[in-house]
Motif scaffolding. Sequence first.
Motif, PDB file in Angstrom:
ATOM      1  N   SER A  50      14.626 -11.801  -3.056  1.00 45.78           N
ATOM      2  CA  SER A  50      13.336 -10.725  -3.242  1.00 45.78           C
ATOM      3  C   SER A  50      12.142 -11.755  -3.536  1.00 45.78           C
ATOM      4  O   SER A  50      10.941 -11.402  -2.838  1.00 45.78           O
ATOM      5  N   GLY A  51      12.146 -12.667  -4.232  1.00 41.21           N
ATOM      6  CA  GLY A  51      10.947 -13.688  -4.459  1.00 41.21           C
ATOM      7  C   GLY A  51      10.397 -14.317  -3.093  1.00 41.21           C
ATOM      8  O   GLY A  51       9.214 -14.290  -2.741  1.00 41.21           O
ATOM      9  N   ILE A  52      11.232 -14.848  -2.390  1.00 43.73           N
ATOM     10  CA  ILE A  52      10.987 -15.550  -1.252  1.00 43.73           C
ATOM     11  C   ILE A  52      10.527 -14.383  -0.168  1.00 43.73           C
ATOM     12  O   ILE A  52       9.602 -14.697   0.933  1.00 43.73           O
ATOM     13  N   ALA A  53      11.224 -13.257  -0.184  1.00 43.24           N
ATOM     14  CA  ALA A  53      10.562 -12.328   0.707  1.00 43.24           C
ATOM     15  C   ALA A  53       9.323 -11.544   0.408  1.00 43.24           C
ATOM     16  O   ALA A  53       8.573 -11.448   1.261  1.00 43.24           O
ATOM     17  N   SER A  54       9.069 -11.447  -0.812  1.00 45.57           N
ATOM     18  CA  SER A  54       7.731 -11.164  -1.271  1.00 45.57           C
ATOM     19  C   SER A  54       6.568 -12.278  -0.805  1.00 45.57           C
ATOM     20  O   SER A  54       5.560 -11.734  -0.703  1.00 45.57           O
ATOM     21  N   ARG A  55       7.080 -13.229  -1.266  1.00 48.81           N
ATOM     22  CA  ARG A  55       5.798 -14.296  -0.990  1.00 48.81           C
ATOM     23  C   ARG A  55       5.563 -14.420   0.412  1.00 48.81           C
ATOM     24  O   ARG A  55       4.491 -14.455   0.650  1.00 48.81           O
ATOM     25  N   LEU A  56       6.682 -14.479   1.186  1.00 48.17           N
ATOM     26  CA  LEU A  56       6.280 -14.487   2.921  1.00 48.17           C
ATOM     27  C   LEU A  56       5.690 -13.212   3.252  1.00 48.17           C
ATOM     28  O   LEU A  56       4.779 -13.034   4.110  1.00 48.17           O
ATOM     29  N   LEU A  57       5.837 -11.885   2.751  1.00 47.09           N
ATOM     30  CA  LEU A  57       5.109 -10.768   2.992  1.00 47.09           C
ATOM     31  C   LEU A  57       3.921 -10.861   2.847  1.00 47.09           C
ATOM     32  O   LEU A  57       2.934 -10.282   3.478  1.00 47.09           O
ATOM     33  N   SER A  58       3.353 -11.439   1.496  1.00 43.07           N
ATOM     34  CA  SER A  58       2.020 -11.447   1.190  1.00 43.07           C
ATOM     35  C   SER A  58       1.341 -12.388   2.247  1.00 43.07           C
ATOM     36  O   SER A  58       0.036 -12.040   2.407  1.00 43.07           O
ATOM     37  N   THR A  59       2.149 -13.228   2.985  1.00 46.62           N
ATOM     38  CA  THR A  59       0.999 -14.084   3.905  1.00 46.62           C
ATOM     39  C   THR A  59       1.134 -13.471   5.156  1.00 46.62           C
ATOM     40  O   THR A  59       0.432 -13.951   6.137  1.00 46.62           O
ATOM     41  N   LEU A  60       1.926 -12.536   5.635  1.00 48.17           N
ATOM     42  CA  LEU A  60       1.967 -11.746   6.906  1.00 48.17           C
ATOM     43  C   LEU A  60       1.445 -10.290   6.971  1.00 48.17           C
ATOM     44  O   LEU A  60       2.080  -9.483   6.175  1.00 48.17           O
ATOM     45  N   SER A  61       0.166 -10.277   7.790  1.00 46.30           N
ATOM     46  CA  SER A  61      -0.578  -8.886   7.694  1.00 46.30           C
ATOM     47  C   SER A  61       0.352  -7.812   8.536  1.00 46.30           C
ATOM     48  O   SER A  61       0.077  -6.674   8.465  1.00 46.30           O
ATOM     49  N   ASP A  62       1.157  -8.609   9.692  1.00 49.57           N
ATOM     50  CA  ASP A  62       1.467  -7.589  10.502  1.00 49.57           C
ATOM     51  C   ASP A  62       2.847  -7.026  10.073  1.00 49.57           C
ATOM     52  O   ASP A  62       3.781  -6.257  10.991  1.00 49.57           O
ATOM     53  N   PHE A  63       3.557  -7.300   8.749  1.00 49.81           N
ATOM     54  CA  PHE A  63       4.981  -6.810   8.628  1.00 49.81           C
ATOM     55  C   PHE A  63       4.894  -6.018   7.420  1.00 49.81           C
ATOM     56  O   PHE A  63       4.178  -6.173   6.285  1.00 49.81           O
ATOM     57  N   ASN A  64       5.590  -4.905   7.512  1.00 51.56           N
ATOM     58  CA  ASN A  64       5.833  -3.791   6.483  1.00 51.56           C
ATOM     59  C   ASN A  64       6.843  -4.345   5.323  1.00 51.56           C
ATOM     60  O   ASN A  64       6.432  -3.849   4.229  1.00 51.56           O
ATOM     61  N   ASN A  65       7.775  -4.927   5.687  1.00 52.76           N
ATOM     62  CA  ASN A  65       8.826  -5.450   4.740  1.00 52.76           C
ATOM     63  C   ASN A  65       9.495  -6.598   5.403  1.00 52.76           C
ATOM     64  O   ASN A  65       9.728  -6.509   6.672  1.00 52.76           O
ATOM     65  N   LEU A  66      10.197  -7.315   4.503  1.00 51.42           N
ATOM     66  CA  LEU A  66      11.227  -8.282   4.639  1.00 51.42           C
ATOM     67  C   LEU A  66      12.393  -8.251   3.711  1.00 51.42           C
ATOM     68  O   LEU A  66      12.239  -7.771   2.499  1.00 51.42           O
ATOM     69  N   GLY A  67      13.586  -8.711   4.015  1.00 52.10           N
ATOM     70  CA  GLY A  67      14.656  -8.535   3.050  1.00 52.10           C
ATOM     71  C   GLY A  67      16.012  -8.994   3.749  1.00 52.10           C
ATOM     72  O   GLY A  67      16.191  -9.489   4.730  1.00 52.10           O
ATOM     73  N   ALA A  68      16.952  -8.359   2.826  1.00 52.13           N
ATOM     74  CA  ALA A  68      18.422  -8.884   3.394  1.00 52.13           C
ATOM     75  C   ALA A  68      19.491  -7.750   2.888  1.00 52.13           C
ATOM     76  O   ALA A  68      19.238  -7.179   1.801  1.00 52.13           O
TER      77      ALA A  68
END
Length: 924
Positions: free
Chosen positions: A87-105
């Motif tokens: 979740s930490g890596i997903a949150s960090r990536l999400l904060s840098t990507l404005s076109d994405f609503n969420n990332l996860g697994a």
Amino acid sequence: MHSHHLSSLSSRLWLVIALAVLPLFVMFVFDYLGQRDLTVSQAERDMARMLEAAKQEEAMALRAVRSTLGIMANSDNLASLDAEECSGIASRLLSTLSDFNNLGAALPDGTLFCSGLPLQGGVRLDDRQWFKDASAGSDISAGEYAVGRISGRPSMVFGYPLRDGTELRAVLFASLSLAWFDRLVAAYRLPEGWEAILLSDAGEVIARYPDGHPWKGVRLPEERHAAFLGIKTAAGGVGEVEGLEGALRLYGVRGVSFAGDMVDVVIGAPLGRSLADVDRAFSARVALLALVALISALAARYAIRALIERWAGSTREVLARIAEGAPATSIAQPSDVFELRAVEEGIERMAVELARREAELRRLSMAVEQSPESVVITDPHGRIEYVNDAFCRVTGYAREELIGQNPRILNKGRTSEDTYRELWATILRGEVWRGEFDNVRKDGSSYTEFATIAPIKNADGVITHFVAVKEDITLRRQSEALVHRLAYYDALTELPNRALMRDRLQHAVLSSAHTGDYAMLLLLDIDRFKQLNDTQGHAAGDRLLQAVARRLRQVLREEDTVARQGDDDFAVIVEHLGRGKEEALIRAEGIAKEIQAVLGAPYDDLDDSGRPHYMSFSIGITLFQGRQWAIENLLKQVEVALYMAKEEGRNTTRFFSPQMQARVQAHAEMEAALRQALDEGVFQLFYQPQFCRDGKLVGAEVLARWPVEGGRMVSPADFIPVAEDTGLIVPLGGWVLDTACRQLAAWQAQPGTRTLSLAVNVSARQFHQPDFVPQVTSAMQRHGIMPSALKLELTESVILGDIDETVARMAQLRTLGVRFSLDDFGTGYSSLSYLRRLPLDQIKIDQSFVRDMLDNAGSETIVLAILGMSRSLGLEVIAEGVETEAQHAFLLEHGCQRFQGYLLGKPLPLAAWPAHWLDSCAGD
């Protein structure tokens, strides 16, 4: 009225002008269509370029998604699948990507364990299509448009499998926001007036360019969405359809490359302005062409009105007056035009001809209407179109009730269907039909009419109507019937009289000559009829005559003739009594007995007292075959026979021929004596021995014998036929069968004779009795014998009837052990065809062949054939009638197994058998 306008000169003028202008109009249309197709083709080419540019943008977007998911997949934080680190890596990536609503697994079972947004409770993703596709594949899945279960926002979700070798460890996902789709659509760089739409598979508008339209986020109507899907599946993926604002556009539709069938891109180009210019040019040309055509038509219209229409109007008035019944009318102002003047002269000639024909039709109509015969005219289907007064007067129907009906309304089933079939077959061939109908009037009364019906044809020979002329012949037919009845029928009994009887007798003679059958003439006289008339009155005598007539009709067949011959005499003619004299005699005697029995019943209604009266009748009969005797001779013969019956005491029957009478008398006496003999049990059984090849006794055939006074025996040839005819053969055969079983029981009780068998003759009448099988079974059980010792001998007459029933009965007895022998084999005509079907054990060669086989080549051949055939079929053969050593030697030489005849032993009672017969028993 509409047809009238189309055929007028003015209308035809307009039609000519229209045909002249039509080529120019067609040219304008083709030019317009060409320019319009050119405009649309240019727009389609632009559309193809735009769709190709959109495809490149989509490829770039897919690379961005693949890159983001690749970063997550290669991150060390996912090595242990720790939820917090993931979740930490997903949150960090999400904060840098404005076109994405969420990332996860998610784990392989679909449980979400990693999310760039905070998790709230357990979330499962195994029902998502992207999850199923990624779990089953090895690369990024197609995008799925869905509302996020964590973000709560609509997104395009992609899945990516994280595997350790072939084992699925987790499924990564990336959710693109709709804002990314807005930028994607804007990146298409569409020209002014164009539009781009992203549609979900459910028809929802995900994004639209230009932005700010109320359709965004709204689901399209089903018919509009279906129109876009139709363009997508069509060849080229381009088509014209009404856009979101209602304007016609040229749209191109294809699926977004990374979303499969989940999302479609729709690009629309404006067609309105360019096509409007083409439409305006076309409208101007059409307007100019219409103006030229209108001016030309008005000029021609004026010229035609001055030259033709006034003449046509006056001519129409003249024709209308002629049609109304004024054929002498002529045209007041003849035309100066030569062609029109020729038409006027033709009209005047037509008027003269019409006047002449009208006069003829008036005379014909009066003749038909006033005709004393009925006249009816129908259409080809038989529907009435005209009837005259005579038809209405005869049938009782008014003309209004008949028009449109079929003449069959007069038929209540009295006229046969064959008559109508013949009628229609004749008139449809174009021929005239003549015949009679038995019809019914409206009031229900019947009448007979003679009709002549003919087809009416037009100039082409096609039948258009039928005309019928009918004459009521009821009175004529009634008079003829009355004359016939008075001439040929008795008024009291309604039976044929002497004259008709003679005619019927002549017919019977001719029929007998044709068929070869015997026929019978019977004359019946009421005994002491005068005494009844004198004591009870003539009314009682008349009632008796009527009753006798009724009973005779009841007892005889419909085709037989019953006639009143005289005051108290009745004649009967019966044909088809058979070709044999004996058969005809027996049948005639049976008919006479039946008549005596029916007429001998009491008569209860001869007088007012109601007491029964008993009458007796004397009957004389003569038989005839062919034209041997003339009618007068036959009448004299039967009268002589009747006289003899009266002379011998009345209430009896006598045949004309003394020889016939003797035979009938002998038959009756034999029948009576046979019944008495059966009742008194005087019959005896004789046994004729049967031997095998080595001379040992194997059994015997039982033969019924009838002893009478004086030690004399009645010949079986005399009493067996009488027993067959009278049915007495059944009780006689039952007695023989039971006695034979009793004797078998006695033999089987002794060791020396227990193997002997007895052959019992069974007649056809006895065999076909319903209880024959139970009767045989009962006799065997009653005496306790071995069934195999009982052999039933059947003649060919037994199997000439129902072969299936015969085989079934024989099979029933064979299952019990009873054996069968076919007697008199070779004398009939059917044995060979049925031989293989019958469950036989033995064949008996008839004595006639045995007697002649040494002197007659034909008999010898038959005997040898029977022996050879029996060996092939595995059947035992016994020869009867062996009377000489030479016959015995011949049969031995050719393989015969059993023998019976006077040479070996005559039929004798068992008590008279020589001792050496039993001493030679095969069982010793």
